[in-house]
Design an enzyme around this catalytic site. Structure first.
Site: not given
Ligand SMILES: Cc1cc2nc3c(=O)[nH]c(=O)nc-3n(C[C@H](O)[C@H](O)[C@H](O)COP(=O)(O)OP(=O)(O)OC[C@H]3O[C@@H](n4cnc5c(N)ncnc54)[C@H](O)[C@@H]3O)c2cc1C
Length: 457
Positions: A35-36, A38-40, A42-43, A444
Site C-alpha cells: 500500500s502506498n 503504508m510507506y514506513g 504500521t508505526c 527537580h
Molecule cells: C493502534 C496501534 C498502536 C500501537 N502503538 C504502539 C506504540 O505506542 N509503541 C510501539 O512500540 N508499538 C506500537 N504498536 C505496534 C507497532 O506498530 C508494531 O509492532 C510495528 O509497527 C510492527 O512493525 P513491523 O516491522 O513488524 O511491520 P509493519 O510496520 O506492520 O509493516 C508491515 C508492512 O508490510 C506490508 N505488507 C504486508 N504484506 C505484504 C505483502 N504480501 N506484500 C507487500 N507488502 C506487504 C504492510 O502493508 C505493512 O506496511 C501499535 C500498533 C497499533 C496497531
C-alpha cells in the site's frame, strides 16, 4: 528477471532499517510494499505515532472542561485532520529517505514467493518477478476480527485503523476488548468527549499486571467516565437506524444484556500477517498462530530468508522490529553475537492517561516463583512534578532481590512513566544495584526523583 542483492517484503520499521543499512554498503534492494499509504509501515501510519498524536491532542482539549459536544466534535475533527497531515509527512520522509540513497527501488504491490530466491510482485498494472540472494519478510500483523455475528456486516464497526479515519466524534463508543490497545483508545476517546463503554470478556482487566496496579488503572479510567463491563461475552452486533446494538452475555450471571453505540471498536488483538505471501512456495514454516518460525538469529527454516517484526510472533512493538534488524545485520555482517534469546529486559508502555509502563517481573510473578524479594510501592501523588502536572492518579512499584540487591521488575503507573521506565530498564540491563536509582541526583522537579523515594526502603 530483475536481480537484487536483497528483497525486503514490507516497509515496516525493521525492513526500512535494513534497507538503509544495506544501501550504505552499496547493496541493491527491492523493497516491496502493498500500500502506498503504508510507506514506513504500521508505526507512523496507523500505529504508534497517529495514536500518540491523537492521545496528546485529546488530553490537551480535555483540560477545557466547559466545551459542549459540538465544540468537542469540532476539536476532534481538527485533530484527525492534523494527524492525517502528520502521517502524510512521515510517509513522504520515509519514502524519500530510501529512494535518495540511489540503491533502493520501492515496488508498490503485493509480494508472493515463487521459490526460495524469487518473489513476484502484483502491482496495479503487472506481475513482476524479482530475484535476490537474501530475502527479508517484514509484513507485520493484522487486527483479529472476532467471530461475532454481524461484526463483518455492520457499518458502525471499526478497527484501530479505520476508527482513526472517522471524522465524526462518536457520542457513544463501545470497545470490544479491554487489552492495552483497547484501553489507549478508551482513554483517548473519553478525553475527546465520547461516552465510552469497554466490554471485556475476562474477569480482570489487564491480567498480566499486579491486581493493585490493574485496580488503580481501572479506577483512574472510571474517573474519566469510562464504563467497564467485565465478563461480557459479546454475542451479536446489529445495525439500527442511527448506530449499532451490541448484545452480550454476562458470564457470571448468565443473563443477556445489550448496549447501543454509534461506533464499535474491535480491540481483540493482532496476529501475524502472511496472507498472500505463498510461503509454501519457498517451504517456509509457521507456527499454529501463523507466525513465521525463526531461529535465534531470525533466519527462517530457509537460511537465506529472514523474518522480522510482528510477523515472526512474540512482542508486537516497533522497537522489537528495530532490534530484530540489528540482530540480522549482526548475523550477516557482524560477529553473530546478537541473539533474540538475549533480549530479556524489554519494557513497554501503555499510553493511557497517565501512562502505564512496566519492565521485568511483577509482585505476583515473584510470589509464584517463590523468590526472596522486597516489594516497594509509593503513590504517584507523592511526587512534586506529578503534582505540577495535575493528574496525580497512579502507583509506582518495584521488586528487588533481597540477596543480590538487583531490581527484578518495576511498574510505573504515573505521568511520564514512559520516559522514566527507560532509566529503570538501563539500571536493570547494566546489572546495577537498586541503590544507584535510590542515590542518584535527579533534576527537580522531575518524575525521576520519585525513584529516590521508591527505592528508599
Ligand atoms: C493502534 C496501534 C498502536 C500501537 N502503538 C504502539 C506504540 O505506542 N509503541 C510501539 O512500540 N508499538 C506500537 N504498536 C505496534 C507497532 O506498530 C508494531 O509492532 C510495528 O509497527 C510492527 O512493525 P513491523 O516491522 O513488524 O511491520 P509493519 O510496520 O506492520 O509493516 C508491515 C508492512 O508490510 C506490508 N505488507 C504486508 N504484506 C505484504 C505483502 N504480501 N506484500 C507487500 N507488502 C506487504 C504492510 O502493508 C505493512 O506496511 C501499535 C500498533 C497499533 C496497531
Amino acid at each position: 528477471m530483475k536481480q537484487y542483492d536483497a528483497i525486503i517484503i514490507g516497509f515496516g520499521k525493521g525492513g526500512k532499517t535494513l534497507a538503509a543499512k544495506f544501501a550504505q554498503r552499496g547493496w541493491t534492494i527491492a523493497l516491496i510494499e502493498r500500500s502506498n499509504k503504508m510507506y514506513g509501515g504500521t508505526c507512523p501510519n496507523i500505529g504508534c505515532i497517529p495514536t500518540k498524536f491523537l492521545i496528546h491532542k485529546a488530553k490537551t482539549y480535555s483540560c477545557n472542561e466547559f466545551r459542549n459536544f459540538l465544540e468537542q466534535a469540532s476539536d476532534y475533527r481538527q485533530a484527525i485532520n492534523e494527524k492525517n497531515a502528520l502521517t502524510q509527512q512521515l510517509r513522504d520522509n520515509n519514502y524519500n529517505k530510501l529512494i535518495n540513497t540511489g540503491y533502493v527501488t520501492v515496488y508498490n504491490g503485493e509480494a508472493s514467493f515463487v521459490s526460495t530466491e524469487t518473489v513476484s510482485v502484483k502491482t496495479d498494472k503487472e506481475i513482476i518477478e524479482l530475484q535476490a540472494k537474501y530475502i527479508f519478510i517484514d509484513t507485520g500483523s493484522e487486527t483479529v476480527i472476532p467471530d461475532i455475528t454481524g461484526v463483518k456486516e455492520s457499518q458502525f464497526v471499526y478497527t484501530s485503523t479505520s476508527i482513526m479515519e472517522l471524522t465524526e466524534l462518536p457520542k457513544h463508543l463501545v470497545i470490544i476488548g479491554g487489552g492495552y490497545i483497547g484501553l489507549e483508545f478508551a482513554s483517548m476517546y473519553a478525553e475527546f468527549g465520547s461516552k465510552v463503554t469497554v466490554l471485556e470478556s475476562g474477569n480482570h482487566l489487564i491480567p498480566r499486571e499486579d491486581r493493585d496496579i490493574a485496580y488503580s488503572v481501572k479506577e483512574s479510567l472510571e474517573r474519566k467516565g469510562i464504563v467497564f463491563k467485565m465478563n461480557a461475552k459479546v454475542q451479536t452486533v446489529y445495525d439500527t437506524a442511527n448506530g449499532a446494538t451490541i448484545t452480550y452475555t454476562d458470564t457470571q450471571d448468565n443473563l443477556p444484556y445489550h448496549v447501543e453505540a454509534d461506533a464499535v471498536l474491535l480491540a481483540t488483538g493482532r496476529r501475524p500477517y502472511t496472507k498472500g505471501l505463498n510461503l509454501s512456495a519457498a517451504g517456509i514454516t509457521t507456527n499454529a498462530q501463523g507466525a513465521i518460525l525463526t531461529n535465534d538469529s531470525l533466519q527462517t527454516n530457509v537460511p537465506n530468508i529472514y523474518a522480522l517484526g510482528d510477523v515472526k510472533g512474540g512482542p508486537q512493538f516497533t522497537y522489537i522490529s528495530l532490534d530484530d534488524s540489528r540482530i540480522i545485520l549482526d548475523h550477516i555482517f557482524g560477529n553473530k553475537t546478537r541473539k533474540v534469546s538475549d533480549r530479556k529486559i524489554v519494557a513497554y508502555s501503555v499510553f493511557i492517561d497517565p501512562p502505564l509502563s512496566h519492565v521485568g517481573i511483577n509482585e505476583e510473578e515473584a510470589l509464584r516463583r517463590d523468590l526472596d524479594v522486597t516489594v516497594v510501592k509509593i503513590p504517584a501523588a507523592d511526587n512534586q512534578r506529578i503534582k505540577t502536572l495535575g493528574n496525580t492518579d497512579g502507583l509506582m512499584k518495584a521488586v528487588i532481590d533481597k540477596n543480590t540487591h538487583k531490581i527484578l521488575g518495576c511498574t510505573l503507573f504515573c505521568e511520564e512513566s514512559n520516559e522514566i521506565i527507560n532509566l529503570v530498564t538501563l539500571a536493570m540491563r547494566t546489572q546495577q544495584d537498586y541503590t544507584i536509582l535510590r542515590d542518584s541526583i535527579y533534576t527537580h522537579p522531575s518524575v525521576s526523583e520519585a525513584l529516590n523515594d521508591l527505592f528508599n526502603f
